[in-house]
Design an enzyme around this catalytic site. Sequence first.
Site, mmCIF file in Angstrom:
data_model
loop_
_atom_site.group_PDB
_atom_site.id
_atom_site.type_symbol
_atom_site.label_atom_id
_atom_site.label_comp_id
_atom_site.label_asym_id
_atom_site.label_seq_id
_atom_site.Cartn_x
_atom_site.Cartn_y
_atom_site.Cartn_z
ATOM 1 N N ARG A 113 -24.575 12.276 -14.326
ATOM 2 C CA ARG A 113 -24.570 12.845 -15.678
ATOM 3 C C ARG A 113 -23.810 14.159 -15.667
ATOM 4 O O ARG A 113 -23.648 14.780 -14.602
ATOM 5 C CB ARG A 113 -25.996 13.047 -16.204
ATOM 6 C CG ARG A 113 -26.817 13.971 -15.355
ATOM 7 C CD ARG A 113 -28.278 13.976 -15.768
ATOM 8 N NE ARG A 113 -29.078 14.666 -14.774
ATOM 9 C CZ ARG A 113 -29.285 15.983 -14.741
ATOM 10 N NH1 ARG A 113 -28.783 16.773 -15.666
ATOM 11 N NH2 ARG A 113 -30.003 16.532 -13.782
ATOM 12 N N LYS A 133 -32.437 9.168 5.850
ATOM 13 C CA LYS A 133 -31.311 9.770 6.588
ATOM 14 C C LYS A 133 -31.101 9.052 7.924
ATOM 15 O O LYS A 133 -29.972 8.756 8.301
ATOM 16 C CB LYS A 133 -31.534 11.278 6.784
ATOM 17 C CG LYS A 133 -31.306 12.081 5.506
ATOM 18 C CD LYS A 133 -29.867 11.970 5.057
ATOM 19 C CE LYS A 133 -29.625 12.247 3.612
ATOM 20 N NZ LYS A 133 -28.301 11.912 3.114
ATOM 21 N N TYR A 193 -37.255 11.227 2.766
ATOM 22 C CA TYR A 193 -35.873 11.703 2.890
ATOM 23 C C TYR A 193 -35.375 11.484 4.324
ATOM 24 O O TYR A 193 -34.285 10.966 4.555
ATOM 25 C CB TYR A 193 -35.847 13.183 2.515
ATOM 26 C CG TYR A 193 -34.513 13.883 2.653
ATOM 27 C CD1 TYR A 193 -33.407 13.487 1.909
ATOM 28 C CD2 TYR A 193 -34.382 14.992 3.505
ATOM 29 C CE1 TYR A 193 -32.195 14.160 2.020
ATOM 30 C CE2 TYR A 193 -33.180 15.673 3.605
ATOM 31 C CZ TYR A 193 -32.090 15.248 2.869
ATOM 32 O OH TYR A 193 -30.899 15.916 2.984
ATOM 33 N N LEU A 234 -21.445 17.357 -8.902
ATOM 34 C CA LEU A 234 -21.950 18.559 -9.588
ATOM 35 C C LEU A 234 -23.171 19.150 -8.876
ATOM 36 O O LEU A 234 -23.806 20.061 -9.373
ATOM 37 C CB LEU A 234 -22.286 18.237 -11.055
ATOM 38 C CG LEU A 234 -21.122 17.648 -11.882
ATOM 39 C CD1 LEU A 234 -21.510 17.532 -13.354
ATOM 40 C CD2 LEU A 234 -19.841 18.471 -11.751
ATOM 41 N N GLY A 235 -23.454 18.663 -7.687
ATOM 42 C CA GLY A 235 -24.570 19.204 -6.909
ATOM 43 C C GLY A 235 -24.152 20.415 -6.082
ATOM 44 O O GLY A 235 -23.030 20.914 -6.211
ATOM 45 N N ASN A 242 -22.811 6.229 -11.374
ATOM 46 C CA ASN A 242 -24.149 6.077 -10.821
ATOM 47 C C ASN A 242 -23.991 5.209 -9.573
ATOM 48 O O ASN A 242 -23.576 4.051 -9.677
ATOM 49 C CB ASN A 242 -25.017 5.389 -11.886
ATOM 50 C CG ASN A 242 -26.405 5.079 -11.375
ATOM 51 O OD1 ASN A 242 -26.704 5.240 -10.191
ATOM 52 N ND2 ASN A 242 -27.251 4.611 -12.270
ATOM 53 N N GLY A 292 -21.870 12.695 -6.670
ATOM 54 C CA GLY A 292 -22.748 13.878 -6.684
ATOM 55 C C GLY A 292 -21.941 15.158 -6.717
ATOM 56 O O GLY A 292 -22.326 16.177 -6.154
HETATM 57 C C1 AKB Z 1 -33.522 19.880 2.461
HETATM 58 O O1 AKB Z 1 -34.132 20.938 2.695
HETATM 59 O O2 AKB Z 1 -34.067 18.844 2.066
HETATM 60 C C2 AKB Z 1 -32.042 19.860 2.748
HETATM 61 C C3 AKB Z 1 -31.747 19.353 4.109
HETATM 62 C C4 AKB Z 1 -32.020 20.193 5.290
HETATM 63 O O3 AKB Z 1 -31.296 18.259 4.260
HETATM 64 N N1 AKB Z 1 -31.482 21.167 2.563
#
Ligand code: AKB
Length: 320
Positions: free
Chosen positions: A36, A147, A143, A10-11, A54, A8
Amino acid sequence: MRKILVTGALGQIGSELTVKLREVYGAENVIASNRRVKEGHEALIEGGPFEIVNINDPKQMAEVVDKYKVNTIINLAAILSAVGEKDPLACWDINMNGLYNVLELGREKNLQVFTPSSIAAFGPTTPPDNTPQDTIQRPTTMYGVTKVAGELLCDYYFKRFGVDTRGVRFPGLISYQTLPGGGTTDYAVHIYYDALKNKKYTSFIAKGTKMDMMYMPDALDAIINLMEADPSKLKHRNAFNITAMSFDPEELAESIRKYIPEFELDYDVDPVRQAIADSWPNSLDDSAAREEWGWNPKYDLDAMTKDMLEKLKVKLNIKG
Ligand code: AKB
Protein backbone atom coordinates in the site's frame (compact mmCIF):
# COMPACT_ATOMS: atom_id res chain seq x y z
CA MET A 1 21.74 -3.89 -17.09
CA ARG A 2 19.95 -4.68 -13.88
CA LYS A 3 16.17 -4.15 -13.63
CA ILE A 4 15.41 -4.44 -9.95
CA LEU A 5 12.05 -4.92 -8.25
CA VAL A 6 12.14 -3.99 -4.56
CA THR A 7 9.24 -5.39 -2.51
CA GLY A 8 8.43 -3.68 0.79
CA ALA A 9 10.09 -0.58 -0.64
CA LEU A 10 8.37 1.79 1.81
CA GLY A 11 9.66 -0.03 4.89
CA GLN A 12 12.73 0.74 7.02
CA ILE A 13 15.31 -0.83 4.69
CA GLY A 14 13.43 -0.39 1.41
CA SER A 15 12.89 3.35 1.71
CA GLU A 16 16.66 3.95 1.86
CA LEU A 17 17.78 1.07 -0.34
CA THR A 18 15.52 2.16 -3.23
CA VAL A 19 17.06 5.63 -3.27
CA LYS A 20 20.58 4.20 -3.20
CA LEU A 21 19.83 1.63 -5.92
CA ARG A 22 18.41 4.40 -8.10
CA GLU A 23 21.66 6.34 -7.68
CA VAL A 24 23.74 3.29 -8.60
CA TYR A 25 21.66 1.70 -11.39
CA GLY A 26 19.52 4.61 -12.65
CA ALA A 27 16.06 5.61 -11.41
CA GLU A 28 14.22 3.95 -14.33
CA ASN A 29 15.86 0.58 -13.52
CA VAL A 30 14.61 0.32 -9.94
CA ILE A 31 10.92 -0.45 -9.47
CA ALA A 32 9.77 0.31 -5.95
CA SER A 33 6.76 -1.66 -4.76
CA ASN A 34 4.71 -1.92 -1.62
CA ARG A 35 1.40 -3.48 -0.67
CA ARG A 36 0.00 0.00 0.00
CA VAL A 37 0.99 3.62 -0.40
CA LYS A 38 2.20 5.23 2.83
CA GLU A 39 2.31 8.91 3.67
CA GLY A 40 5.73 10.56 3.81
CA HIS A 41 7.18 8.58 0.88
CA GLU A 42 6.11 10.90 -1.94
CA ALA A 43 9.69 11.58 -3.11
CA LEU A 44 10.44 7.88 -3.45
CA ILE A 45 7.14 7.14 -5.19
CA GLU A 46 7.65 9.98 -7.65
CA GLY A 47 11.42 9.44 -8.04
CA GLY A 48 11.07 6.38 -10.32
CA PRO A 49 8.66 3.58 -11.17
CA PHE A 50 6.33 2.59 -8.33
CA GLU A 51 3.78 -0.25 -8.25
CA ILE A 52 1.37 -1.65 -5.68
CA VAL A 53 2.52 -5.25 -5.20
CA ASN A 54 1.29 -7.79 -2.68
CA ILE A 55 3.81 -10.66 -2.57
CA ASN A 56 0.95 -12.99 -1.67
CA ASP A 57 -0.52 -12.30 -5.11
CA PRO A 58 1.85 -14.10 -7.53
CA LYS A 59 -0.11 -13.03 -10.64
CA GLN A 60 0.19 -9.35 -9.74
CA MET A 61 3.91 -9.76 -9.07
CA ALA A 62 4.47 -11.62 -12.37
CA GLU A 63 2.71 -8.81 -14.27
CA VAL A 64 5.06 -6.22 -12.77
CA VAL A 65 8.11 -8.42 -13.50
CA ASP A 66 7.01 -8.75 -17.15
CA LYS A 67 6.02 -5.09 -17.52
CA TYR A 68 9.48 -3.83 -16.53
CA LYS A 69 11.54 -6.86 -17.70
CA VAL A 70 12.77 -7.30 -14.13
CA ASN A 71 15.85 -9.55 -13.68
CA THR A 72 16.48 -9.02 -9.94
CA ILE A 73 14.11 -9.08 -6.95
CA ILE A 74 15.11 -7.69 -3.58
CA ASN A 75 12.41 -9.09 -1.33
CA LEU A 76 12.04 -6.86 1.73
CA ALA A 77 8.33 -7.40 2.41
CA ALA A 78 8.19 -9.08 5.82
CA ILE A 79 6.65 -9.09 9.29
CA LEU A 80 9.22 -8.61 12.07
CA SER A 81 9.65 -10.42 15.38
CA ALA A 82 7.40 -8.58 17.84
CA VAL A 83 4.49 -8.17 15.42
CA GLY A 84 5.04 -11.77 14.37
CA GLU A 85 4.32 -12.92 17.93
CA LYS A 86 1.05 -10.94 17.91
CA ASP A 87 -0.06 -12.48 14.62
CA PRO A 88 1.97 -15.62 13.88
CA LEU A 89 -0.22 -16.76 10.99
CA ALA A 90 0.14 -13.45 9.13
CA CYS A 91 3.89 -13.68 9.80
CA TRP A 92 4.02 -17.14 8.22
CA ASP A 93 1.83 -16.06 5.31
CA ILE A 94 3.91 -13.03 4.31
CA ASN A 95 7.37 -14.30 5.23
CA MET A 96 7.00 -17.85 3.87
CA ASN A 97 4.19 -17.97 1.31
CA GLY A 98 5.34 -14.59 -0.01
CA LEU A 99 8.94 -15.80 -0.26
CA TYR A 100 7.78 -18.98 -2.02
CA ASN A 101 5.98 -16.82 -4.62
CA VAL A 102 9.12 -14.72 -5.12
CA LEU A 103 11.32 -17.81 -5.52
CA GLU A 104 8.89 -19.41 -7.95
CA LEU A 105 9.04 -16.25 -10.07
CA GLY A 106 12.82 -16.45 -9.80
CA ARG A 107 12.71 -20.00 -11.13
CA GLU A 108 10.22 -19.30 -13.93
CA LYS A 109 11.83 -16.10 -15.13
CA ASN A 110 15.47 -16.69 -14.25
CA LEU A 111 15.81 -13.84 -11.75
CA GLN A 112 18.44 -13.12 -9.11
CA VAL A 113 16.74 -13.00 -5.69
CA PHE A 114 17.95 -11.34 -2.48
CA THR A 115 16.12 -12.20 0.76
CA PRO A 116 17.25 -10.98 4.16
CA SER A 117 17.42 -13.41 7.04
CA SER A 118 18.05 -12.23 10.60
CA ILE A 119 19.75 -12.94 13.92
CA ALA A 120 16.23 -14.23 14.72
CA ALA A 121 17.09 -17.40 12.77
CA PHE A 122 19.02 -18.44 15.91
CA GLY A 123 17.53 -19.58 19.20
CA PRO A 124 18.32 -20.25 22.86
CA THR A 125 20.39 -23.37 22.11
CA THR A 126 22.65 -21.52 19.63
CA PRO A 127 26.12 -20.63 21.03
CA PRO A 128 25.42 -17.00 22.03
CA ASP A 129 28.91 -15.49 21.78
CA ASN A 130 30.74 -15.14 18.49
CA THR A 131 27.93 -17.25 17.01
CA PRO A 132 29.39 -19.31 14.15
CA GLN A 133 28.14 -19.07 10.57
CA ASP A 134 27.05 -22.71 10.59
CA THR A 135 25.59 -23.74 13.95
CA ILE A 136 22.45 -24.85 15.82
CA GLN A 137 19.31 -23.02 14.65
CA ARG A 138 16.25 -23.77 16.78
CA PRO A 139 14.45 -20.38 16.96
CA THR A 140 11.49 -19.98 19.32
CA THR A 141 9.58 -17.17 17.54
CA MET A 142 7.38 -17.44 14.45
CA TYR A 143 9.57 -14.78 12.80
CA GLY A 144 12.65 -16.91 13.54
CA VAL A 145 10.94 -20.04 12.23
CA THR A 146 10.15 -18.23 8.95
CA LYS A 147 13.71 -16.93 8.73
CA VAL A 148 15.42 -20.30 9.17
CA ALA A 149 12.90 -21.97 6.83
CA GLY A 150 13.42 -19.13 4.35
CA GLU A 151 17.20 -19.64 4.44
CA LEU A 152 16.70 -23.33 3.65
CA LEU A 153 14.18 -22.62 0.91
CA CYS A 154 16.56 -20.15 -0.76
CA ASP A 155 19.38 -22.75 -0.57
CA TYR A 156 17.01 -25.32 -2.04
CA TYR A 157 16.01 -23.09 -4.99
CA PHE A 158 19.68 -22.50 -5.75
CA LYS A 159 20.72 -26.15 -5.54
CA ARG A 160 17.63 -27.69 -7.13
CA PHE A 161 16.70 -25.08 -9.75
CA GLY A 162 19.82 -22.91 -10.11
CA VAL A 163 18.08 -19.71 -8.96
CA ASP A 164 20.74 -17.14 -8.03
CA THR A 165 19.57 -16.65 -4.43
CA ARG A 166 21.59 -14.56 -1.98
CA GLY A 167 21.03 -13.26 1.55
CA VAL A 168 22.44 -12.06 4.84
CA ARG A 169 21.39 -12.45 8.47
CA PHE A 170 20.76 -8.86 9.46
CA PRO A 171 21.18 -7.75 13.07
CA GLY A 172 19.10 -4.84 14.44
CA LEU A 173 19.21 -2.01 11.91
CA ILE A 174 19.43 1.60 13.03
CA SER A 175 18.40 4.46 10.77
CA TYR A 176 16.94 7.95 10.96
CA GLN A 177 14.70 8.05 7.89
CA THR A 178 11.96 5.42 8.32
CA LEU A 179 11.08 3.84 11.67
CA PRO A 180 11.34 0.06 11.97
CA GLY A 181 7.99 -1.69 12.09
CA GLY A 182 7.55 -3.96 15.09
CA GLY A 183 10.91 -5.57 15.84
CA THR A 184 12.71 -6.39 19.09
CA THR A 185 15.78 -4.29 18.29
CA ASP A 186 13.62 -1.17 17.67
CA TYR A 187 14.58 0.27 21.08
CA ALA A 188 17.97 1.13 19.59
CA VAL A 189 16.25 3.47 17.11
CA HIS A 190 13.63 4.97 19.46
CA ILE A 191 16.31 5.84 22.04
CA TYR A 192 17.86 8.42 19.68
CA TYR A 193 14.52 10.16 19.04
CA ASP A 194 13.77 10.38 22.78
CA ALA A 195 17.34 11.44 23.62
CA LEU A 196 16.94 14.45 21.36
CA LYS A 197 13.33 15.27 22.23
CA ASN A 198 13.24 14.51 26.01
CA LYS A 199 16.85 13.76 27.06
CA LYS A 200 15.40 10.56 28.58
CA TYR A 201 14.40 7.11 27.35
CA THR A 202 12.57 4.18 28.96
CA SER A 203 13.88 0.95 27.48
CA PHE A 204 11.67 -2.08 26.92
CA ILE A 205 14.85 -4.20 26.68
CA ALA A 206 16.66 -4.94 29.97
CA LYS A 207 20.09 -3.71 31.06
CA GLY A 208 22.82 -6.16 30.07
CA THR A 209 20.97 -7.56 27.02
CA LYS A 210 23.51 -7.53 24.21
CA MET A 211 22.42 -7.80 20.58
CA ASP A 212 24.17 -7.30 17.25
CA MET A 213 23.38 -4.03 15.48
CA MET A 214 24.27 -2.14 12.31
CA TYR A 215 23.86 1.37 10.91
CA MET A 216 21.75 1.52 7.76
CA PRO A 217 24.49 2.70 5.32
CA ASP A 218 26.43 -0.49 6.07
CA ALA A 219 23.29 -2.60 5.59
CA LEU A 220 22.68 -1.04 2.16
CA ASP A 221 26.30 -1.68 1.13
CA ALA A 222 25.94 -5.30 2.29
CA ILE A 223 22.97 -5.88 0.00
CA ILE A 224 24.58 -4.31 -3.05
CA ASN A 225 28.01 -5.87 -2.49
CA LEU A 226 26.59 -9.35 -2.00
CA MET A 227 24.33 -9.05 -5.07
CA GLU A 228 27.37 -7.99 -7.12
CA ALA A 229 29.76 -10.58 -5.61
CA ASP A 230 31.47 -13.13 -7.82
CA PRO A 231 29.24 -16.24 -7.47
CA SER A 232 32.22 -18.61 -7.72
CA LYS A 233 33.51 -17.19 -4.38
CA LEU A 234 30.23 -17.75 -2.49
CA LYS A 235 30.25 -20.92 -0.45
CA HIS A 236 27.23 -19.95 1.66
CA ARG A 237 25.17 -17.72 -0.69
CA ASN A 238 22.21 -17.29 1.65
CA ALA A 239 22.17 -16.30 5.25
CA PHE A 240 25.65 -14.85 5.80
CA ASN A 241 26.19 -13.70 9.38
CA ILE A 242 26.94 -9.98 9.27
CA THR A 243 27.36 -7.52 12.12
CA ALA A 244 28.90 -4.13 12.81
CA MET A 245 28.67 -3.86 16.61
CA SER A 246 27.15 -5.50 19.66
CA PHE A 247 25.88 -3.52 22.67
CA ASP A 248 23.36 -3.46 25.51
CA PRO A 249 21.12 -0.45 26.36
CA GLU A 250 23.66 0.95 28.88
CA GLU A 251 26.49 0.97 26.35
CA LEU A 252 24.23 2.71 23.83
CA ALA A 253 23.25 5.29 26.46
CA GLU A 254 26.95 5.89 27.26
CA SER A 255 27.60 6.59 23.60
CA ILE A 256 24.68 9.07 23.47
CA ARG A 257 26.01 10.81 26.63
CA LYS A 258 29.18 11.73 24.73
CA TYR A 259 26.93 14.17 22.81
CA ILE A 260 24.04 14.70 25.29
CA PRO A 261 25.69 14.43 28.77
CA GLU A 262 22.41 14.86 30.70
CA PHE A 263 20.74 11.91 28.89
CA GLU A 264 18.95 9.51 31.28
CA LEU A 265 18.01 5.88 30.70
CA ASP A 266 15.55 3.84 32.73
CA TYR A 267 13.70 0.58 32.16
CA ASP A 268 10.18 -0.76 31.80
CA VAL A 269 10.94 -4.19 30.38
CA ASP A 270 8.43 -5.77 27.98
CA PRO A 271 8.43 -9.52 28.81
CA VAL A 272 7.56 -10.58 25.24
CA ARG A 273 10.32 -8.63 23.52
CA GLN A 274 12.78 -9.40 26.33
CA ALA A 275 12.17 -13.15 25.90
CA ILE A 276 12.80 -12.76 22.17
CA ALA A 277 16.01 -10.80 22.78
CA ASP A 278 17.19 -13.37 25.33
CA SER A 279 16.79 -16.13 22.73
CA TRP A 280 19.06 -14.33 20.22
CA PRO A 281 22.88 -14.28 20.11
CA ASN A 282 24.96 -11.65 21.90
CA SER A 283 27.41 -11.31 19.01
CA LEU A 284 27.92 -12.98 15.64
CA ASP A 285 31.03 -14.26 13.91
CA ASP A 286 30.87 -12.64 10.45
CA SER A 287 34.15 -14.03 9.11
CA ALA A 288 32.50 -16.03 6.27
CA ALA A 289 30.99 -12.81 4.83
CA ARG A 290 34.36 -11.06 5.20
CA GLU A 291 36.19 -13.89 3.42
CA GLU A 292 33.67 -14.72 0.69
CA TRP A 293 32.58 -11.24 -0.48
CA GLY A 294 34.62 -8.68 1.43
CA TRP A 295 32.10 -7.59 4.09
CA ASN A 296 33.64 -4.69 6.01
CA PRO A 297 31.31 -2.31 7.90
CA LYS A 298 32.28 1.36 8.27
CA TYR A 299 30.29 2.44 11.34
CA ASP A 300 31.03 1.49 14.95
CA LEU A 301 28.77 2.56 17.84
CA ASP A 302 30.20 6.07 18.36
CA ALA A 303 30.41 6.88 14.64
CA MET A 304 26.78 5.78 14.27
CA THR A 305 25.64 7.80 17.31
CA LYS A 306 27.31 10.96 16.00
CA ASP A 307 25.68 10.62 12.58
CA MET A 308 22.25 9.59 13.94
CA LEU A 309 22.09 12.56 16.30
CA GLU A 310 23.24 15.01 13.63
CA LYS A 311 20.75 13.75 11.03
CA LEU A 312 17.83 13.41 13.46
CA LYS A 313 18.39 16.92 14.81
CA VAL A 314 17.82 18.26 11.32
CA LYS A 315 14.86 15.94 10.66
CA LEU A 316 13.13 16.81 13.96
CA ASN A 317 14.09 20.49 13.65
CA ILE A 318 15.75 20.54 17.09
CA LYS A 319 17.92 23.59 17.72
CA GLY A 320 21.03 23.77 19.90
C1 AKB B 1 13.61 -7.53 14.72
O1 AKB B 1 13.97 -7.04 15.80
O2 AKB B 1 12.63 -8.27 14.59
C2 AKB B 1 14.47 -7.25 13.51
C3 AKB B 1 15.48 -8.31 13.29
C4 AKB B 1 16.66 -8.41 14.17
O3 AKB B 1 15.35 -9.10 12.40
N1 AKB B 1 15.10 -5.97 13.64
